[in-house]
Design a protein around this motif. Structure first.
Motif, mmCIF file in Angstrom:
data_model
loop_
_atom_site.group_PDB
_atom_site.id
_atom_site.type_symbol
_atom_site.label_atom_id
_atom_site.label_comp_id
_atom_site.label_asym_id
_atom_site.label_seq_id
_atom_site.Cartn_x
_atom_site.Cartn_y
_atom_site.Cartn_z
ATOM 1 N N UNK A 276 52.301 41.353 -27.178
ATOM 2 C CA UNK A 276 52.700 40.108 -27.825
ATOM 3 C C UNK A 276 53.837 39.431 -27.056
ATOM 4 N N UNK A 277 54.845 40.222 -26.676
ATOM 5 C CA UNK A 277 55.986 39.653 -25.949
ATOM 6 C C UNK A 277 55.541 39.040 -24.630
ATOM 7 N N UNK A 278 54.654 39.775 -23.935
ATOM 8 C CA UNK A 278 54.202 39.259 -22.640
ATOM 9 C C UNK A 278 53.396 37.983 -22.809
ATOM 10 N N UNK A 279 52.607 37.936 -23.892
ATOM 11 C CA UNK A 279 51.815 36.721 -24.136
ATOM 12 C C UNK A 279 52.736 35.531 -24.401
ATOM 13 N N UNK A 280 53.894 35.789 -24.999
ATOM 14 C CA UNK A 280 54.852 34.710 -25.266
ATOM 15 C C UNK A 280 55.658 34.371 -24.023
ATOM 16 N N UNK A 281 56.033 35.419 -23.263
ATOM 17 C CA UNK A 281 56.997 35.267 -22.177
ATOM 18 C C UNK A 281 56.379 34.747 -20.869
ATOM 19 N N UNK A 282 55.221 35.302 -20.515
ATOM 20 C CA UNK A 282 54.645 34.994 -19.200
ATOM 21 C C UNK A 282 54.351 33.495 -19.002
ATOM 22 N N UNK A 283 53.754 32.826 -20.006
ATOM 23 C CA UNK A 283 53.500 31.391 -19.800
ATOM 24 C C UNK A 283 54.805 30.609 -19.591
ATOM 25 N N UNK A 284 55.907 31.072 -20.184
ATOM 26 C CA UNK A 284 57.186 30.376 -19.999
ATOM 27 C C UNK A 284 57.630 30.522 -18.534
ATOM 28 N N UNK A 285 57.452 31.727 -17.975
ATOM 29 C CA UNK A 285 57.889 31.972 -16.590
ATOM 30 C C UNK A 285 56.905 31.366 -15.576
ATOM 31 N N UNK A 286 55.604 31.677 -15.756
ATOM 32 C CA UNK A 286 54.621 31.294 -14.729
ATOM 33 C C UNK A 286 53.766 30.078 -15.102
ATOM 34 N N UNK A 287 53.981 29.539 -16.256
ATOM 35 C CA UNK A 287 53.151 28.428 -16.704
ATOM 36 C C UNK A 287 51.847 28.956 -17.287
ATOM 37 N N UNK A 288 50.985 28.024 -17.650
ATOM 38 C CA UNK A 288 49.771 28.440 -18.365
ATOM 39 C C UNK A 288 48.586 28.772 -17.464
#
Ligand SMILES: Nc1ncnc2c1ncn2[C@@H]1O[C@H](COP(=O)(O)OP(=O)(O)OP(=O)(O)O)[C@@H](O)[C@H]1O
Length: 600
Positions: A276-288
């Protein structure tokens, strides 16, 4: 700290959490609970029983689809009308269907061994997934929507916070039932599966039945999780019941620690939150663009498994301050309340076990050739011969571990060759092994009490509900007194694997004695023992003989044999070359030549 305080502390923390957590975190806890229930089944199946399954998600699907179909379909077929669209009735029907499916699937796959079993579970995991996706009345790929809420005493569980309590209540009950099962006669039979089936069968355990028990229970857990999932989501489609999810459940179990109940909760928790955290965090860092969370998630899992190969939970427990560690890991043994049933020993001198012209061929190699021997009640018979003479093979023919190519094995006048070793154990034969077969991670006491398996009767239900207290206490008493008898009384609660090899052999004797056998087969009992230990062993065997037990031993230590036994059979190249009293054997020309190399 007592483990029940730890348990109730955790229950209280979980019960209070919806009061101070935001709704989306309660929802996350719901998914952790749902996953943990499936993973708990995997702890039993894989961690304890040693059977790897990739197919649990499909069993979750059975529970989910059954309830979705029964509660949403307007015109149910006649034979399902009794369920009346009620989720609780659907739960009962789902469990019945799961048990039937588990018997069919288990019957087909649980006899497979090695890599074939996990492959088998993948096969039925995929088949059930396609079944859900192709059946029209199950909604095909689009699934089933508008699944109603579960009601409890007329109160609808229509929010995530309300479902939370039902999910975690069921999980806690499942944890208690699992713990009860593992600390019981049935549970030990299941735990014995991991150490290979030969030992368990020789102690009277029906290993196929034990596998089936654990498979059915883990399937029921999965199915109930599916039922809860369907009513939490109010919508289902086949995706969460596919192979990918089956692999995820296995990851959760391995991550937390597949050998422990708490590992299941912990693994499900870490896995679900991390994703869940990665699903929230990764798009913030790397975009969608791109699914970076999947890649990072995979890498993290591999890393965690490298750092903690037996799971995160056991690692955490090691690091815990000692006041938080459970101090009551072992059941307290009280005074016995009744005598366990035992077979009566035949009268002194009775022929108990007899081999008549037993031949065993392995391809072109004749390991036993026309072997004849008799063992009487109250007698110690030694089977000796150089390495490779065929002694252990003979043991296996006598105890049902193997079947003779020809000839007969007779137990108290009845032909027993062809019978399973557990059937022979029931008649009163118990044995030890040349290469010790113990469960190194279980305590000495737990290992030995497996030997008393046939003297208990309590089954799965009694074990789950802990209605076996009395019998369990008496079984533990029996194991304790046999351990004291063989001189291992001070090691009851240490891990069997930490005993010296010689002591492990003695442990096997205590385990065999727990069965109260009339014939005891000992394969090299004195190997690895020091002088004093050998003397103690000889005293014990002499005492058992005086009580009327028949003892057959294979042994290379000639001093030990010559001073102890009544009768000797000598083998060479699979054949009997001499038989008689120890003093005659010592002078026998053929024996001196073959066995002692003519040097004596
Ligand atoms: N399962 C098997 N398949 C093929 N050959 C076997 C098998 N089991 C035993 N043998 C062969 O049968 C012969 C007898 O072996 P066995 O282990 O019975 O001898 P042993 O007298 O017990 O020897 P040791 O004292 O070294 O244990 C050996 O040549 C062995 O290699």
């Amino acid at each position: 700290m007592k483990s029940k305080y730890l348990f109730w502390g955790f229950v209280a923390l979980v019960a209070l959490s919806p009061l101070f957590l935001p709704t989306y975190q309660v929802t996350l806890l719901n998914y952790i609970g749902l996953n943990a229930l499936v993973v708990l089944g995997l702890v039993l199946l894989t961690g304890v029983g040693g059977m790897t399954s990739f197919g649990q998600a499909a069993l979750v699907g059975i529970g989910a689809y059954t309830t979705a179909y029964l509660t949403v379909t307007e015109q149910l077929p006649e034979f399902l009308m009794w369920t009346g669209g009620n989720p609780w009735m659907a739960l009962i029907f789902g469990i019945i269907l799961t048990v039937i499916s588990a018997f069919i699937v288990g019957g087909l796959t649980l006899k497979l061994s090695g890599h074939y079993l996990p492959l088998g579970t993948i096969a039925w995991g995929i088949s059930l997934y396609y079944f859900f996706s192709t059946i029209e009345s199950l909604g095909g790929h689009s699934g089933i929507a508008n699944i109603p809420n579960i009601t409890v005493f007329g109160h609808a569980l229509d929010t995530n916070n309300k479902m939370f309590y039902l999910i975690w209540l069921i999980l806690f009950v499942a944890m208690v039932l699992t713990k009860n099962l593992l600390n019981s006669r049935e549970g030990r039979a299941i735990r014995a599966l991991k150490g290979g089936q030969v030992m368990a069968e020789s102690m009277g355990v029906n290993t196929f039945r034990s596998k089936m028990v654990v498979f059915v229970i883990s399937s029921i857990f999965a199915s109930i999780s599916g039922w809860l999932y369907a009513h939490t989501q109010s919508f289902i489609n086949p995706t969460p019941f596919g192979l990918q999810m089956g692999i995820d459940y296995l990851f959760m179990a391995l991550l937390g620690g597949v050998g422990s109940i708490w590992g299941a909760i912990f693994g499900a928790g870490i896995f679900t939150m991390m994703r869940q955290w990665l699903q929230d965090l990764m798009p913030i860092i790397f975009g969608n663009d791109g699914q970076y969370e999947t890649i990072v998630f995979g890498l993290l899992i591999v890393l965690l498994m490298q750092k903690a190969p037996s799971g995160l939970w056991p690692m955490l427990v090691k690091k815990l301050p000692s006041r938080f560690k459970p101090t009551d890991q072992h059941t307290e043994i009280k005074e016995p309340t009744f005598e366990l049933p035992a077979l009566e020993l035949p009268a002194q001198g009775t022929v108990i076990l007899e081999a008549r012209n037993v031949t065993k061929k392995f391809g072109g190699l004749v390991a036993n050739n026309q072997m004849n021997l008799k063992i009487h009640a109250g007698e110690i018979l030694a089977l000796i011969g150089p390495n490779g003479a065929g002694k252990s093979t003979m043991f296996n023919q006598l105890s049902g571990v193997d079947v003779p190519s020809s000839g007969e094995v007779i137990f108290l006048g009845e032909k027993i060759n062809g019978l399973q070793s557990r059937e022979i154990a029931k008649k009163g034969l118990s044995r030890t092994f040349q290469h010790v077969k113990i469960l190194p991670e279980m305590t000495v006491l737990e290992n030995v009490v497996i030997g008393a398996h046939l003297r208990g009767q309590k089954g799965v239900f009694s074990s789950l509900l802990h209605l076996d207290r009395n019998e369990e206490n008496n079984l533990l008493n029996e194991a304790k007194s046999q351990l004291e008898r063989v001189g291992l009384g001070e090691y009851l609660y240490i891990e069997a694997g930490s005993l010296a090899l010689g002591q492990q052999r003695i442990l096997e004797i205590a385990r065999a004695l727990c069965a109260r056998p009339s014939v005891l087969l000992l394969d090299e009992p004195a190997a690895g023992l020091r002088f004093k230990e050998k003397q103690a062993l000889a005293d014990l065997l002499t005492k058992l003989k005086a009580e009327g037990m028949a003892i057959l031993l294979v042994e290379h230590d000639m001093d030990f044999v010559m001073n102890l036994v009544d009768h000797i059979v000598v083998m060479e190249f699979g054949e009997k070359i001499a038989e008689g009293l120890p003093e005659d054997i010592q002078k026998d020309k053929a024996v001196l030549e073959a066995y002692l190399g003519g040097a004596a």
